[in-house]
Design a protein around this motif. Structure first.
Motif, PDB file in Angstrom:
ATOM      1  N   LYS A 110     -12.240  11.664  -5.033  1.00  0.00           N
ATOM      2  CA  LYS A 110     -12.726  11.183  -3.736  1.00  0.00           C
ATOM      3  C   LYS A 110     -11.573  10.789  -2.832  1.00  0.00           C
ATOM      4  N   TYR A 111     -10.536  10.171  -3.402  1.00  0.00           N
ATOM      5  CA  TYR A 111      -9.394   9.702  -2.608  1.00  0.00           C
ATOM      6  C   TYR A 111      -8.115  10.340  -3.143  1.00  0.00           C
ATOM      7  N   ASN A 112      -7.324  10.853  -2.232  1.00  0.00           N
ATOM      8  CA  ASN A 112      -6.033  11.428  -2.574  1.00  0.00           C
ATOM      9  C   ASN A 112      -5.037  11.030  -1.494  1.00  0.00           C
TER      10      ASN A 112
ATOM     11  N   SER B 248      -7.658   9.853  -7.186  1.00  0.00           N
ATOM     12  CA  SER B 248      -8.613   8.983  -7.865  1.00  0.00           C
ATOM     13  C   SER B 248      -9.352   9.753  -8.958  1.00  0.00           C
ATOM     14  N   ARG B 249     -10.218   9.052  -9.644  1.00  0.00           N
ATOM     15  CA  ARG B 249     -10.961   9.595 -10.781  1.00  0.00           C
ATOM     16  C   ARG B 249     -11.688  10.876 -10.400  1.00  0.00           C
ATOM     17  N   TYR B 250     -11.740  11.836 -11.353  1.00  0.00           N
ATOM     18  CA  TYR B 250     -12.497  13.059 -11.100  1.00  0.00           C
ATOM     19  C   TYR B 250     -13.076  13.595 -12.402  1.00  0.00           C
ATOM     20  N   SER B 251     -14.106  14.414 -12.257  1.00  0.00           N
ATOM     21  CA  SER B 251     -14.792  15.002 -13.400  1.00  0.00           C
ATOM     22  C   SER B 251     -14.143  16.318 -13.788  1.00  0.00           C
ATOM     23  N   GLY B 252     -13.994  16.533 -15.082  1.00  0.00           N
ATOM     24  CA  GLY B 252     -13.444  17.795 -15.575  1.00  0.00           C
ATOM     25  C   GLY B 252     -14.495  18.685 -16.190  1.00  0.00           C
ATOM     26  N   GLY B 253     -15.785  18.323 -16.097  1.00  0.00           N
ATOM     27  CA  GLY B 253     -16.832  19.186 -16.643  1.00  0.00           C
ATOM     28  C   GLY B 253     -17.600  18.489 -17.740  1.00  0.00           C
ATOM     29  N   ASP B 254     -18.299  19.285 -18.556  1.00  0.00           N
ATOM     30  CA  ASP B 254     -19.178  18.705 -19.566  1.00  0.00           C
ATOM     31  C   ASP B 254     -18.451  18.411 -20.871  1.00  0.00           C
TER      32      ASP B 254
ATOM     33  N   PRO C 132      -9.277   9.481 -15.231  1.00  0.00           N
ATOM     34  CA  PRO C 132      -9.117   8.294 -14.384  1.00  0.00           C
ATOM     35  C   PRO C 132      -8.047   8.508 -13.319  1.00  0.00           C
ATOM     36  N   ALA C 133      -7.970   7.585 -12.387  1.00  0.00           N
ATOM     37  CA  ALA C 133      -6.986   7.652 -11.318  1.00  0.00           C
ATOM     38  C   ALA C 133      -5.580   7.799 -11.895  1.00  0.00           C
ATOM     39  N   TYR C 134      -4.774   8.617 -11.217  1.00  0.00           N
ATOM     40  CA  TYR C 134      -3.417   8.874 -11.693  1.00  0.00           C
ATOM     41  C   TYR C 134      -2.463   8.901 -10.506  1.00  0.00           C
ATOM     42  N   GLY C 135      -1.333   8.241 -10.670  1.00  0.00           N
ATOM     43  CA  GLY C 135      -0.291   8.257  -9.651  1.00  0.00           C
ATOM     44  C   GLY C 135       1.051   8.566 -10.269  1.00  0.00           C
ATOM     45  N   GLN C 136       1.890   9.281  -9.538  1.00  0.00           N
ATOM     46  CA  GLN C 136       3.203   9.668 -10.055  1.00  0.00           C
ATOM     47  C   GLN C 136       4.251   9.541  -8.958  1.00  0.00           C
ATOM     48  N   LEU C 137       5.391   8.962  -9.326  1.00  0.00           N
ATOM     49  CA  LEU C 137       6.506   8.789  -8.408  1.00  0.00           C
ATOM     50  C   LEU C 137       7.617   9.763  -8.760  1.00  0.00           C
ATOM     51  N   ASP C 138       8.062  10.533  -7.764  1.00  0.00           N
ATOM     52  CA  ASP C 138       9.166  11.476  -7.927  1.00  0.00           C
ATOM     53  C   ASP C 138      10.254  11.128  -6.912  1.00  0.00           C
ATOM     54  N   ALA C 139      11.486  11.442  -7.258  1.00  0.00           N
ATOM     55  CA  ALA C 139      12.600  11.113  -6.368  1.00  0.00           C
ATOM     56  C   ALA C 139      13.669  12.189  -6.463  1.00  0.00           C
ATOM     57  N   SER C 140      14.467  12.300  -5.391  1.00  0.00           N
ATOM     58  CA  SER C 140      15.557  13.263  -5.389  1.00  0.00           C
ATOM     59  C   SER C 140      16.692  12.739  -4.532  1.00  0.00           C
ATOM     60  N   ALA C 141      17.896  13.242  -4.803  1.00  0.00           N
ATOM     61  CA  ALA C 141      19.071  12.890  -4.025  1.00  0.00           C
ATOM     62  C   ALA C 141      19.984  14.098  -3.944  1.00  0.00           C
TER      63      ALA C 141
ATOM     64  N   ALA D  78       4.538   7.746 -15.985  1.00  0.00           N
ATOM     65  CA  ALA D  78       3.087   7.549 -15.927  1.00  0.00           C
ATOM     66  C   ALA D  78       2.405   8.324 -17.047  1.00  0.00           C
ATOM     67  N   GLU D  79       1.309   7.764 -17.528  1.00  0.00           N
ATOM     68  CA  GLU D  79       0.532   8.388 -18.596  1.00  0.00           C
ATOM     69  C   GLU D  79      -0.772   8.929 -18.019  1.00  0.00           C
ATOM     70  N   GLN D  80      -1.294   9.984 -18.635  1.00  0.00           N
ATOM     71  CA  GLN D  80      -2.533  10.599 -18.172  1.00  0.00           C
ATOM     72  C   GLN D  80      -3.630  10.390 -19.201  1.00  0.00           C
TER      73      GLN D  80
END
Length: 944
Positions: free
Chosen positions: A845-847, A869-875, A886-895, A915-917
């Motif tokens: 629903k939210y990204n 945010s949380r999403y369904s993967g099927g049956d 469940p909701a998942y967030g990931q931080l990436d960085a570069s220089a 982060a864990e999934q």
């Protein structure tokens, strides 16, 4: 003070990123190019050193030059691409040859509004657009179909980002675009030689460090480009090679199985009431897993281009990808579904249990409750090891031309691609009968705790028996012939700008076959020459061999709750010193699994007509057209006699008897109208609107005429060659405000009404299977077949911003922020016929994505955080209990640092916060909890 805008000599991608290649001619028409000139910053047109020289020097009055390079250059080009497009679209552009902003294309695409990605072993692998599954997104390479075998979606782990100049995401179609992108069309562009405009060589040398396994591997690439002195002929060749050694650690619950006590083999009294008439739900397996693996990817591109005049362009290009994946799968598992004696007469059964009667009866009819803990003697305890090997090869060829004669432009292209995936894996079914207890001390939302007692030692190899060595794998081949012819006639300077029409032909064929075999314990004992001891009565009539001498303990450091400190796995070196691999596979050669394969063909003919229009002042523009599509399908498969199933006691493989050949044909045709309109409200303010009917084809595997059976998880899956395509009637509206200094603010809303939506028709079927070695077992299966059973409405809103902080003041010059937010209102539909309504698969629903950067003095620093945010993967595939991420967030960085005009240094960190999934079922039971770790890439990029 007057300012002149400059693009650095090394950044010679401009024209290649803005020029549309085969199949995208409507993206850069003369009218939109004129509109792009109204931007306050100069358009990204220099394609050569000679062109750039005209704008670089400071004049005598001391005018100040602004150097737009690096990530800011990428944002600038993407903005101009978006502004000039005739459809609702977004994109990502390269900073330079071989310098795409991210190591992985999918990771870049997730910064675009409405785009979500899924990851495989920590890498972005598939892309969803506006709430629809990856199969709904059409992926093209320079305007032609690109596949990766086995599905409509493209696996982005197969494609190196080194040579990509831009990736476009068209969210609304025009009539001249190839149909099939119901969610959107992703077009991956590479630079043609004359677009680069000079003879040059670009190279990258990097090291990739994986945090979990503590391994360093190479990543190298080079692109050589040759252009003759008259700039009428060019050729380029690029080669990229990457290795990656990873370690993925996870817990997996196989799903909430509902079982009748009397249908267990042998019967199990779960609630200890003295009878076998009760029905309970339980986690099919508690499995702690490790996946140490290695990936190797070789990518090759090549292009030849001849342009004797500005009105004639002839080209041919080639793309090759060779992606190899080798990994081990170690699994320490316990299973409620199988509690039995290791030898006849030995004790077994449930000694204690707790049952929650309030969790599942309303979700899984017939269940009297969920087993939240079980203590048992004879508990199925596995020390499983699988060796997994796969190789995916993609080859794509194309040749085409563009010819302009006065007011007429004619373009043509023919292409061919083939993607082949081969896999051959083998696994060891090694089982012990434990005295143990399974509990959920942290609740069902966390991995369970498995403890042992009664003198049972889970690290004692002498308690384990090897039942069989199983081989499984197969081949999927996906090939496509494609041709198109487009003609556009420029009418004049009035409201009607041009009329365009064209023809398209596609011939796609997808074949799949599964192979498998099994060497049972008696065969292994014989092949070992007496080194493995055969126990005739162990684990049923088939017997087993003692696993002493072929198991070894392993341990991993991880943050996964309740992950065992150490557990046993098969020592493959020790095992193959006893029975060489060639010996065992020679004794049990893999053969085609009956009923598993399919052969699906799809021939498409399409024609379109499109009118491009615009006001004389250039502020209004758009197109109106209709596309007619006719598709003929054919499906060959096997329909097996399911009364002859054979299963291995305690094993996980099912043998299906040879089936009867079946052929089914189908066809469908549709008119697909489209209308795109844009209007420049002010110099830098554009409003867009779009209406269209869009078609999305069923998954290739869904069209299979075959049937597969898995007795372990009690499912029968059949295809349906008569499926009709998905249809979407959709509307888009957006507002875009282009700020100076590469800034952008945009907002969009969209609506899709989907019909012919495919869900699983589902019934139960009871079959009696033969046990290999003697005896029978009655099993109740869930039988699934895809059907056009539903409709759905998807609506949402998107917001994006790029804000250079130089607006605040000179002290902030070089700093900037970017971000996007997407809201999608997912419809509630059943996942299977008669099932409960749950949110549409793969829809968060939210990204959002938010990031910042600094680029000045040759220094570049960038970080971005992506959340969905949380999403369904099927049956849940197995037991119909759902699979929700469940909701998942990931931080990436570069220089990066520009050491010299020709040499730059860079470093990237993926998943900086480790982060864990996770995945859970529909009442919160943990299905997956995985940890892949950080990935660090560092190296040098150079130009010659």
């Amino acid at each position: 003070m007057a300012k002149a805008v400059k693009f650095r000599a090394g950044r010679f991608l401009g024209a290649s990123i803005l020029l549309a290649t085969s199949g995208w001619h409507a993206v850069a028409t003369a009218q939109t190019a004129q509109t792009a000139q109204t931007a306050q910053t100069a358009p990204a047109t220099p394609a050569s050193v000679e062109q750039e020289a005209a704008v670089t020097p400071q004049d005598a009055a001391g005018s100040e030059e602004i150097v737009v390079t690096g990530f800011r250059r990428s944002l600038q080009l993407a903005n101009e691409q978006k502004r000039s497009a005739d459809v609702v679209s977004d994109g990502i552009s390269a900073e330079d040859i071989g310098k795409f902003p991210d190591q992985n294309l999918a990771e870049s695409l997730q910064r675009i509004t409405g785009v979500q990605i899924t990851r495989d072993r920590g890498e972005g692998s598939s892309v969803s657009i506006r709430g629809l599954a990856p199969d709904f997104a059409r992926t093209q390479y320079n305007g032609r179909t690109l596949g990766s075998g086995g599905s409509r979606s493209f696996d982005f782990t197969s494609l190196s980002a080194e040579f990509v100049s831009a990736v476009e995401v068209a969210k609304s179609p025009s009539a001249d675009m190839i149909e099939g992108g119901l969610a959107g069309t992703i077009n991956i562009r590479t630079a043609h030689p004359l677009d680069i405009g000079q003879t040059a060589f670009n190279g990258t040398v990097e090291g990739v460090y994986e945090d979990n396994p503590k391994k360093l591997t190479p990543r190298v690439a080079g692109l050589a480009n040759y252009v003759n002195a008259s700039k009428t002929f060019g050729i380029n060749l690029g080669v990229a090679y990457e290795e990656r050694k990873y370690l993925s650690l996870s817990y997996q619950g196989y799903g909430a199985e509902t079982g009748v006590e009397a249908q267990r083999n042998p019967n199990i009294d779960y609630n200890r009431d003295g009878d076998f008439g009760d029905t309970y739900t339980f986690n099919h397996a508690q499995a702690y897993q490790a996946y140490p693996g290695a990936r190797k990817r070789l990518s090759i591109i090549g292009t030849v281009q001849y342009k004797p005049t500005d009105d004639i362009n002839v080209y041919a290009d080639y793309f090759h990808s060779d992606f190899r994946n080798r990994n081990r799968w170690y699994e320490n598992a316990t299973r409620f579904t199988n509690i039995a004696p290791a030898l006849p007469g030995q004790p077994f059964g449930v000694t204690a249990s707790t049952i929650d009667t309030g969790i599942v009866p309303q979700l899984l009819p017939g269940s009297q409750g969920f087993l939240t803990s079980v203590s048992a003697v004879g508990l199925d305890h596995r020390a499983s090891t699988f060796s997994q090997n796969s190789r995916k090869i993609v080859n794509s060829y194309a040749a085409g031309f563009d010819i302009t004669d006065d007011r007429m432009k004619v373009s043509g292209q023919g292409s061919y691609y083939k993607a082949t995936t081969d896999s051959l894996n083998n696994g060891f079914t090694t089982i012990s009968r434990a005295i143990g207890t399974i509990t959920h001390p942290d609740g069902l939302g966390s991995p369970p705790l498995v403890t042992y007692g009664g003198g049972y030692d889970p690290l004692d190899p002498s308690t384990f028996n090897l039942l069989s060595q199983d081989f499984f794998g197969g081949r999927n081949a996906d090939r496509n012939y494609e041709g198109r012819l487009d003609a556009e006639y420029s009418v004049g300077d009035g409201f009607l700008k041009s009329i365009k029409g064209g023809l398209y032909y596609g011939d796609r064929r997808n074949t799949a076959v599964d192979v498998r075999s099994s060497a049972n314990a008696a065969t292994l004992a014989r092949l070992s020459g007496g080194k493995l001891t055969f126990v005739p009565n162990a684990e049923g009539a088939s017997g087993a061999v003692r696993a002493t001498g072929i198991l070894t303990p392993i341990s991993f450091k991880t943050s996964i709750p309740n992950y065992p400190a150490s557990y046993l796995v098969t020592d493959l070196d020790a095992y193959y010193s006893i029975i060489p691999y060639s010996t065992v596979i020679g004794a049990a050669p893999p053969t085609v699994a009956a009923g598993s394969g399919y052969d699906v063909s799809e021939r498409t003919m399409a024609a379109y007509v499109q009118a491009n229009f615009g006001s004389t002042d250039g502020r209004l523009g758009g197109n109106l057209g209709v596309r007619f599509v006719n598709t003929q399908t054919g499906s060959n498969g096997l329909s097996p006699d399911l009364n002859g199933l054979i299963i291995e006691p305690g094993g996980v493989f099912t043998t299906v008897p040879t089936g009867v050949p079946t052929t089914v044909k189908g066809d469908y045709h549709y008119f697909l109208p489209s209308f795109n309109l844009k209007y420049e409200l002010a110099d830098d303010l554009i409003v867009r609107g779009a209406l269209a009917r869009v078609l999305g084809r069923p998954g290739l595997g869904s069209l299979s005429a075959g049937t597969t059976v898995d007795a372990n998880v009690r499912t029968i899956n059949s295809g349906n060659p008569s499926l009709q395509p998905y249809l979407s009637d959709q509307a888009d509206l957006s507002l875009e405000y282009y700020l100076p200094k590469q800034g952008l603010l945009s907002v969009a809303v969209f609506y899709k009404h989907l019909t012919n939506y495919i869900i699983n028709g589902q019934v139960t079927q009871t079959l009696t299977a033969q046990l290999r070695g003697g005896g029978t077992q009655t099993i109740v299966f869930r039988r699934n077949q895809p059907l056009n059973l539903s409709s759905a409405n998807i609506k949402g809103a998107e917001v994006a911003a790029q804000i250079p902080l130089a607006y605040i003041g000179g002290a902030f010059d070089g700093f900037g922020m970017f971000g996007s937010f997407t809201y999608i209102d997912p419809p509630q539909i059943p996942q299977f016929q008669g099932g409960p309504n749950i949110p549409l698969n793969d829809v968060s629903k939210y990204n959002y994505n938010v990031g910042g950067y600094f680029e000045k003095y040759g220094i570049g620093i960038r970080g971005s955080y992506t959340y969905r945010s949380r999403y369904s993967g099927g049956d849940g595939n197995y037991f119909g209990d759902g699979a929700f991420t469940p909701a998942y967030g990931q931080l990436d960085a570069s220089a990066s640092y520009q050491l010299t005009p020709a040499i730059s240094l860079s470093a990237d960190v993926t998943n900086l916060l480790d982060a864990e999934q996770q995945t859970k079922n529909n009442f919160g039971l943990t299905r997956i909890y995985s940890q892949i770790g950080r990935r660090i890439t560092a190296g040098v990029h150079f130009r010659l």
